[in-house]
Design an enzyme around this catalytic site. Structure first.
Site, PDB file in Angstrom:
ATOM      1  N   GLU A 130       0.887  -1.250   0.040  1.00 19.03           N
ATOM      2  CA  GLU A 130       0.055  -0.024  -0.084  1.00 19.03           C
ATOM      3  C   GLU A 130       0.902   1.324  -0.113  1.00 19.03           C
ATOM      4  O   GLU A 130       2.126   0.917   0.236  1.00 19.03           O
ATOM      5  CB  GLU A 130      -0.993   0.050   1.174  1.00 19.03           C
ATOM      6  CG  GLU A 130      -1.952  -1.102   1.112  1.00 19.03           C
ATOM      7  CD  GLU A 130      -3.109  -1.030   2.498  1.00 19.03           C
ATOM      8  OE1 GLU A 130      -2.879  -0.100   3.235  1.00 19.03           O
ATOM      9  OE2 GLU A 130      -3.693  -2.084   2.415  1.00 19.03           O
ATOM     10  N   HIS A 245      -8.429  10.419   3.049  1.00 22.23           N
ATOM     11  CA  HIS A 245      -8.077   9.176   2.448  1.00 22.23           C
ATOM     12  C   HIS A 245      -8.377   9.757   1.240  1.00 22.23           C
ATOM     13  O   HIS A 245      -9.292  10.237   0.334  1.00 22.23           O
ATOM     14  CB  HIS A 245      -9.254   7.942   2.704  1.00 22.23           C
ATOM     15  CG  HIS A 245      -8.477   6.768   2.130  1.00 22.23           C
ATOM     16  ND1 HIS A 245      -8.608   6.523   0.674  1.00 22.23           N
ATOM     17  CD2 HIS A 245      -8.066   5.609   2.724  1.00 22.23           C
ATOM     18  CE1 HIS A 245      -8.025   5.219   0.401  1.00 22.23           C
ATOM     19  NE2 HIS A 245      -7.743   4.686   1.641  1.00 22.23           N
ATOM     20  N   ARG A 285      -0.444   8.924   1.986  1.00 20.98           N
ATOM     21  CA  ARG A 285      -1.911   9.278   1.821  1.00 20.98           C
ATOM     22  C   ARG A 285      -1.905  10.942   1.718  1.00 20.98           C
ATOM     23  O   ARG A 285      -2.570  11.601   0.773  1.00 20.98           O
ATOM     24  CB  ARG A 285      -2.929   8.895   2.895  1.00 20.98           C
ATOM     25  CG  ARG A 285      -3.393   7.983   2.511  1.00 20.98           C
ATOM     26  CD  ARG A 285      -4.366   7.403   3.654  1.00 20.98           C
ATOM     27  NE  ARG A 285      -4.436   5.930   3.431  1.00 20.98           N
ATOM     28  CZ  ARG A 285      -4.835   5.124   4.379  1.00 20.98           C
ATOM     29  NH1 ARG A 285      -5.144   5.423   5.615  1.00 20.98           N
ATOM     30  NH2 ARG A 285      -4.723   3.910   3.955  1.00 20.98           N
ATOM     31  N   HIS A 344     -10.833  10.540   7.126  1.00 23.35           N
ATOM     32  CA  HIS A 344     -10.594   9.199   7.216  1.00 23.35           C
ATOM     33  C   HIS A 344     -10.099   8.819   8.731  1.00 23.35           C
ATOM     34  O   HIS A 344     -10.582   7.726   9.294  1.00 23.35           O
ATOM     35  CB  HIS A 344      -9.676   8.535   6.237  1.00 23.35           C
ATOM     36  CG  HIS A 344      -9.383   7.030   6.264  1.00 23.35           C
ATOM     37  ND1 HIS A 344     -10.564   6.160   5.859  1.00 23.35           N
ATOM     38  CD2 HIS A 344      -8.382   6.418   6.443  1.00 23.35           C
ATOM     39  CE1 HIS A 344      -9.993   4.902   5.912  1.00 23.35           C
ATOM     40  NE2 HIS A 344      -8.609   5.101   6.232  1.00 23.35           N
ATOM     41  N   ARG A 379      -0.660   9.164   9.460  1.00 21.57           N
ATOM     42  CA  ARG A 379      -0.605   7.680   9.692  1.00 21.57           C
ATOM     43  C   ARG A 379      -0.431   7.018   8.194  1.00 21.57           C
ATOM     44  O   ARG A 379      -0.737   7.126   7.303  1.00 21.57           O
ATOM     45  CB  ARG A 379      -1.966   7.079  10.227  1.00 21.57           C
ATOM     46  CG  ARG A 379      -1.982   5.778  10.263  1.00 21.57           C
ATOM     47  CD  ARG A 379      -3.007   4.844  10.968  1.00 21.57           C
ATOM     48  NE  ARG A 379      -4.361   5.239   9.972  1.00 21.57           N
ATOM     49  CZ  ARG A 379      -4.742   4.501   9.088  1.00 21.57           C
ATOM     50  NH1 ARG A 379      -4.007   3.641   8.732  1.00 21.57           N
ATOM     51  NH2 ARG A 379      -6.044   4.865   8.564  1.00 21.57           N
TER      52      ARG A 379
HETATM   53  C1  SIN Z   1      -7.562   1.306   2.793  1.00 20.82           C
HETATM   54  O1  SIN Z   1      -7.942   0.028   2.796  1.00 20.82           O
HETATM   55  O2  SIN Z   1      -7.232   2.121   2.027  1.00 20.82           O
HETATM   56  C2  SIN Z   1      -7.655   1.792   4.074  1.00 20.82           C
HETATM   57  C3  SIN Z   1      -6.875   1.141   5.303  1.00 20.82           C
HETATM   58  C4  SIN Z   1      -6.267   2.176   6.264  1.00 20.82           C
HETATM   59  O3  SIN Z   1      -7.055   3.142   6.484  1.00 20.82           O
HETATM   60  O4  SIN Z   1      -5.016   2.153   6.396  1.00 20.82           O
END
Ligand code: SIN
Length: 574
Positions: A130, A245, A285, A344, A379
């Site tokens: 991610e 997000h 993010r 988020h 975060r």
């Molecule tokens: C996501 O799946 O993008 C959200 C998970 C997160 O907030 O870390």
């Protein structure tokens, strides 16, 4: 009036909230693992939650749990470095070290408790990548339904071990007696005001996404624990860092359906209104959300695109997301998906040490409501479930060990050092001195329920306009006037029901977020100021709210600085 008839007998530990942090603590306290050597008796633990036990933000978490569980190319040092980089200079590196070192064991415990994570054909955990992670290290369940699986395992274990489960109860305020927290005053499921007394109280009430009109958070995320702490004068820090997000589906549904970051990890692309790529899809993010906000402003549009058309087996890999897309007529193998940033995750919260102890004796905090120092200004993806597991467990171990009071570790260290400068209230909230009559709440409806709904809506709209992805002194002041006027109109009496109580909490939390965001004259992590577009070395420090108002902690200890960075030097101050 307090009604003593329905309160449970005094508890050893009262846990407020039923997400991953609260239930990880409750299960450990009520039925200690035999490996702790404390036998199986456990403590008398109660869990109080304003909805059903299984209804928490954890259930909605898609992406997964970041932990170093396999693969030669990964290490806890790398996970630490990625977390510090995402946190933009405000993480406490000891807190992050604790997180990344203890995380893998907590995930294994969850597997032993019955949680089922996705695996590859050979049986190894299927690790995803991610944004902000330098390698694939995110375990997931059901493609992107990880939170639901984690919650299922913990709810089952809690029901089997807790002495009291108080569902549909709403905590109103902390009971503070002789300088210690003695439990809470709450509205019972029948609407009676009740004192729930406990030796130790754990805040695990989750986040604050409902401060904003556009959010991925469920309707329950109304900053309840944060607001109770603020009202009791328990120090709270870093609340200006509300993470947006980047890839929430642009759709009228609220909460906004999330298009997990895992999609970009598998190769989905971000495209602007002209179909052009404009940012590294795997940047942290805050970077992606800011780039999107800028592109949307330049192109005069309200949404951009996530192009997942090249992803193989979308429906099989991400069945939950696929189902929500198909339900509104979108086919991810063919259609670009409309997206816009949505509130988020609150990176700050109630200040704690590395055992979850707050500055008030008998009060502990873990999960999104807490500020341990692991997230800093932003975060890292999939570190939130991990934080709940790690610090929920640490807090439980500390309570069982009989620990008292905070010690100078994690985000608590700089606070206990006592080196802080009070911010002039007129600087933190310049609007508070201006006439608030310009922004009065909407017309008072006859029906009090619709009145509360309208007022909550008004608050959420002013917050997204004034304190969204990009803020300025002017936009924050505009929101501040509206929020103060709402606060004056709703008063400070005991809320008659949960909806009123949530509104009071949103106002309390909004005020502190707006004040911190006004004081922080720089752009860092999830806090972007159009009138202060650069990061400033001076601001490598936390802003705290105490019973006395807003203060700046002067200088972070060495462990809170990103490795390799120089000393903090002042350039521009409050
Ligand atoms: C996501 O799946 O993008 C959200 C998970 C997160 O907030 O870390």
């Amino acid at each position: 009036m307090v009604d003593s008839g329905v309160a449970p007998a005094p508890l050893d530990v009262l846990v407020l909230g039923s997400g991953v942090a609260g239930l990880s603590a409750a299960v450990r306290l009520a039925a200690p693992l035999s490996s702790t050597g404390r036998g199986a008796a456990g403590l008398r633990v109660g869990v109080l939650t304003k909805a059903e036990l299984s209804q928490s933000a954890t259930r909605w978490a898609q992406g997964g749990v970041a932990a170093v569980l396999g693969g030669d190319e990964d290490s806890t040092d790398l996970h630490l470095a990625d977390t510090l980089a995402a946190g933009a200079g405000l993480c406490d590196s000891d807190a992050v070290r604790t997180l990344v070192d203890e995380g893998p064991s907590r995930v294994r415990e969850l597997i032993a408790m019955g949680a089922v994570f996705d695996r590859r054909p050979g049986g190894a955990l299927d690790l995803a990548r991610e944004g902000g992670h330098s390698t694939a290290r995110v375990v997931h369940a059901g493609g992107a339904a990880t939170g639901a699986e984690v919650e299922r395992a913990l709810v089952d274990a809690t029901r089997a071990s807790a002495a009291a489960v108080l569902e549909e109860w709403f905590a109103l305020d902390l009971l503070v007696e002789g300088g210690r927290c003695a439990g809470v005053r709450a509205l019972s499921a029948e609407g009676r005001v009740v004192e729930v007394r406990a030796e130790e109280t754990v805040l695990a009430t989750g986040g604050a996404g409902q401060l904003f009109a556009v959010t991925t958070n469920p309707a329950e995320a109304t900053a309840d624990g944060l607001a109770m702490a603020l009202r009791a004068g328990v120090p709270v820090a870093d609340v200006e860092f509300m993470q947006f997000h980047p890839t929430a589906l642009h759709h009228p549904a609220m909460p906004r359906p999330l298009l997990s970051e895992a999609l970009r990890g598998h190769g989905a692309l971000l495209r602007d209104a002209h179909g052009e790529r404009f940012v590294d899809e795997l940047a942290p993010r805050d970077v992606v959300s800011r780039a999107m906000a800028e592109r949307m402003r330049l192109q005069g549009v309200e949404s951009l695109w996530l192009d997942a058309t090249a992803l193989a087996s979308f429906d099989a890999r991400f069945p939950t997301i696929a189902a929500s897309l198909h339900a509104i007529g979108l086919d991810p193998s063919r259609d670009w998906l409309p997206i816009a940033p949505a509130a988020h995750y609150l990176s700050g919260g109630v200040l704690t040490d590395l055992s979850g102890a707050t500055a008030l004796g008998g009060l502990w905090a873990a999960g999104e409501v807490a500020c341990t120092g692991v997230h800093g200004a932003n975060r890292l993806a999939s570190n939130s479930l991990l934080e709940g597991m790690v610090f929920g467990a640490r807090l439980a171990e500390s309570i069982m060990a009989g620990s008292k009071g905070p010690v100078p570790t994690g985000a608590m260290r700089a606070f206990l050092a006592g080196d802080r400068e009070r911010v002039d209230p007129a600087m933190a909230a310049p609007w508070a001195t201006a006439a608030t009559s310009r922004a009065t709440p909407g017309p008072v409806a006859q029906d009090p329920v619709s009145d509360v709904i309208k007022t909550r809506d008004e608050l959420q709209r002013c917050m997204i306009e004034g304190a969204g992805v990009v803020r300025s002194a002017e936009s924050l002041a505009g929101a501040g006037e509206v929020v103060d006027a709402i606060g004056a109109a709703i008063g400070t009496g005991t809320p008659a029901d949960r909806a009123q109580g949530e509104l009071v909490n949103l106002v309390t939390a909004a005020r502190s977020l707006l004040r911190s965001a006004t004081v922080r004259c720089e752009t860092r992590g999830a806090h972007a100021r159009s009138d202060h577009p650069e990061a400033s070395d001076f601001w490598r420090r936390r802003i705290v709210h105490t019973g006395d108002g807003v203060a700046v902690l002067r200088g972070l200890p060495v462990s809170e600085q990103t490795p390799g960075s120089g000393p903090v030097t002042g350039t521009s101050g409050p």
